[in-house]
Design an enzyme around this catalytic site. Structure first.
Site, short mmCIF file in Angstrom:
data_model
loop_
_atom_site.label_atom_id
_atom_site.label_comp_id
_atom_site.label_asym_id
_atom_site.label_seq_id
_atom_site.Cartn_x
_atom_site.Cartn_y
_atom_site.Cartn_z
N LYS A 16 0.84 -1.21 0.00
CA LYS A 16 0.00 0.00 0.00
C LYS A 16 0.87 1.25 0.00
O LYS A 16 0.50 2.26 -0.60
CB LYS A 16 -0.96 0.01 1.19
CG LYS A 16 -1.95 -1.14 1.15
CD LYS A 16 -3.39 -0.71 1.03
CE LYS A 16 -4.21 -1.88 0.52
NZ LYS A 16 -5.59 -1.89 0.74
N LYS A 52 -3.30 -10.49 -6.73
CA LYS A 52 -4.66 -10.84 -6.25
C LYS A 52 -5.71 -9.88 -6.81
O LYS A 52 -5.43 -8.71 -7.06
CB LYS A 52 -4.71 -10.90 -4.73
CG LYS A 52 -4.74 -9.56 -4.03
CD LYS A 52 -5.25 -9.71 -2.58
CE LYS A 52 -5.50 -8.31 -2.00
NZ LYS A 52 -6.23 -8.26 -0.77
N LYS A 98 -10.44 -4.88 -4.77
CA LYS A 98 -11.51 -3.94 -5.08
C LYS A 98 -10.99 -2.55 -5.40
O LYS A 98 -11.74 -1.70 -5.87
CB LYS A 98 -12.57 -3.92 -3.97
CG LYS A 98 -12.11 -3.60 -2.59
CD LYS A 98 -13.33 -3.53 -1.67
CE LYS A 98 -13.21 -4.34 -0.40
NZ LYS A 98 -12.15 -3.89 0.50
P1 ATP Z 1 -8.26 -3.40 -1.04
O1 ATP Z 1 -8.32 -3.44 -2.52
O2 ATP Z 1 -8.84 -2.16 -0.42
O3 ATP Z 1 -6.91 -3.76 -0.50
P2 ATP Z 1 -9.33 -6.03 -0.84
O4 ATP Z 1 -10.14 -6.30 -2.06
O5 ATP Z 1 -8.01 -6.66 -0.74
O6 ATP Z 1 -9.25 -4.51 -0.55
P3 ATP Z 1 -10.22 -6.36 1.91
O7 ATP Z 1 -11.31 -5.51 2.41
O8 ATP Z 1 -8.84 -6.01 2.30
O9 ATP Z 1 -10.28 -6.50 0.33
O10 ATP Z 1 -10.48 -7.87 2.29
C1 ATP Z 1 -11.72 -8.43 2.69
C2 ATP Z 1 -11.59 -9.93 2.79
O11 ATP Z 1 -11.50 -10.49 1.46
C3 ATP Z 1 -10.36 -10.43 3.51
O12 ATP Z 1 -10.73 -11.57 4.26
C4 ATP Z 1 -9.41 -10.82 2.42
O13 ATP Z 1 -8.52 -11.81 2.84
C5 ATP Z 1 -10.37 -11.33 1.37
N1 ATP Z 1 -9.83 -11.16 0.02
C6 ATP Z 1 -9.47 -9.98 -0.55
N2 ATP Z 1 -9.05 -10.18 -1.80
C7 ATP Z 1 -9.15 -11.52 -2.04
C8 ATP Z 1 -8.86 -12.35 -3.17
N3 ATP Z 1 -8.40 -11.84 -4.28
N4 ATP Z 1 -9.07 -13.66 -3.06
C9 ATP Z 1 -9.55 -14.19 -1.92
N5 ATP Z 1 -9.85 -13.47 -0.82
C10 ATP Z 1 -9.66 -12.15 -0.86
#
Ligand code: ATP
Ligand code: LTN
Length: 345
Positions: A126, A208, A211
């Site tokens: 980040k 990964k 969002k």
């Molecule tokens: P950001 O883009 O803001 O970093 P993010 O999409 O990574 O957000 P988070 O809010 O950080 O999402 O994560 C919410 C949940 O979803 C957590 O339990 C995280 O481990 C899971 N998660 C996030 N991205 C993935 C992915 N690509 N595959 C599986 N699980 C995920």
């Protein structure tokens, strides 16, 4: 229900194990968030006492537009319910409505080392992505996460595997605190699904799905319409070998196989067999169709719930009260342990 004493804090939780998890309101949830986390939470509500938080305090570690943040946080809370979490059984609430999160985070910050925080890969990622705003909150983010989990004496924390490192730090902080003050915190265990723990970007399948990805084609958002979903899958980056095999050397196809398997409930080998000899174009369409059917009921339920303001408001109020009640039990105990003066009533 009988009150249960857990580390000296009274929990009216019928002796069930406690689950805590949270998601950031930084964007619209993706298929990764759903398959890696949310979908699995829905199956836990009968066996465990579950707390699911919209972690809006965490969200401001990256600059947010206030009106957008408020809107997204509400959409996230509504999506939790639309995905099947029963708000009578699961405590679904906003982190900012429970001030104990921030208070415990301060205390735990005094038991966390700079060296530990600088090793966190999410911080490094980040910080690189937001190099103009490497604020102290981004650095201490995992301490707040530890506070979230420890406040509820959580036994299990269901997350995608990107959060494993934060969970390990939480365990270290809790253990350190307990070794000084006695058994104050339950030491939580990660609860990571074997499949779907890391759904990858459709455009860069070694990264990964997220969002907050700048490229909207990289992620399937849970509220994407069917045409958009199909278009994104058709454009998904694969390879030129044209064989549908689950292998680390073929990250794009591996990811699509995993998405298809999770969306249809089929096994990986079954999927490989089903598409043996089939071209990538046809396979991508099948994955698109499977995801469209998977998301359809969730999207319909979301649209209905969104219109029912009074119902959602009622849930927000009742669950914030419940979460405050349990969180304050742990917080008061911690405050006493570290030597803060007793409150005069
Ligand atoms: P950001 O883009 O803001 O970093 P993010 O999409 O990574 O957000 P988070 O809010 O950080 O999402 O994560 C919410 C949940 O979803 C957590 O339990 C995280 O481990 C899971 N998660 C996030 N991205 C993935 C992915 N690509 N595959 C599986 N699980 C995920
Ligand atoms: N850091 C997590 C979100 C999060 C969380 C939590 C997850 C904040 N507090 C407590 C589980 C338990 C993330 O970025 N996915």
């Amino acid at each position: 229900m009988l009150p249960v004493k857990k580390n000296g804090c009274e929990f009216m939780l019928d002796g069930k194990k406690i689950i805590f998890s949270g998601m950031q309101a930084t964007g619209t949830l993706t298929l990764g968030n759903y398959l890696g986390a949310l979908k699995n939470w829905v199956q836990l509500e009968n066996e465990y006492e579950c707390f699911y938080c919209v972690v809006d305090l965490h969200s401001i570690t990256v600059r947010q537009d206030p009106a957008e943040l408020r809107k997204r946080a509400r959409a996230l809370l509504t999506l939790y319910i639309a995905a099947g979490l029963n708000p009578e059984k699961n405590c679904i609430y906003y982190q900012s409505h429970v001030s104990a999160h921030a208070e415990l985070s301060w205390i735990l910050g005094c038991f966390t080392y700079m060296g530990e925080l600088s090793r966190m890969t999410q911080f490094k990622d980040k910080a690189a992505k937001h190099s103009g705003n490497i604020n102290a909150g981004l650095f201490t983010y995992p301490v707040l996460m530890a506070a979230d989990i420890l406040l509820f004496q959580s036994d299990l924390v269901p997350v995608g595997d990107d959060q494993k490192q934060h969970l390990e730090l939480t365990r270290d902080i809790a253990g350190r605190f307990n070794s000084i003050y006695g058994d104050v915190f339950t030491i939580p265990e990660p609860y990571i699904a074997k499949q779907g723990a890391r759904i990858m970007s459709l455009q860069e399948p070694t990264k990964k799905m997220s969002k907050t990805d700048e490229n909207p084609n990289a992620s399937i958002y849970l509220l994407d319409d069917p045409d958009t979903i199909m278009r994104k899958f058709k454009r998904a980056v694969t390879d030129s070998d044209n064989r549908i095999i689950y292998s680390d050397e073929k990250p794009g196809i591996k990811n699509l196989i995993e998405i298809y398997a999770l969306s249809t409930g089929k096994g990986i080998e079954e999927v490989e067999k089903e598409f043996d000899g089939v071209g990538y174009g046809e396979f991508k369409m099948a994955v698109g169709e499977a995801v469209i059917s998977l998301l359809k009921p969730l999207q319909e339920r979301f649209r209905e719930l969104e219109k029912d303001k009074a119902y959602i408001d009622g849930i927000i109020k009742a669950n914030a009260e419940k979460a405050n009640y349990y969180a304050n039990k742990t917080l008061r105990k911690v405050q006493k342990k570290v030597g803060f003066p007793e409150r005069i009533r």
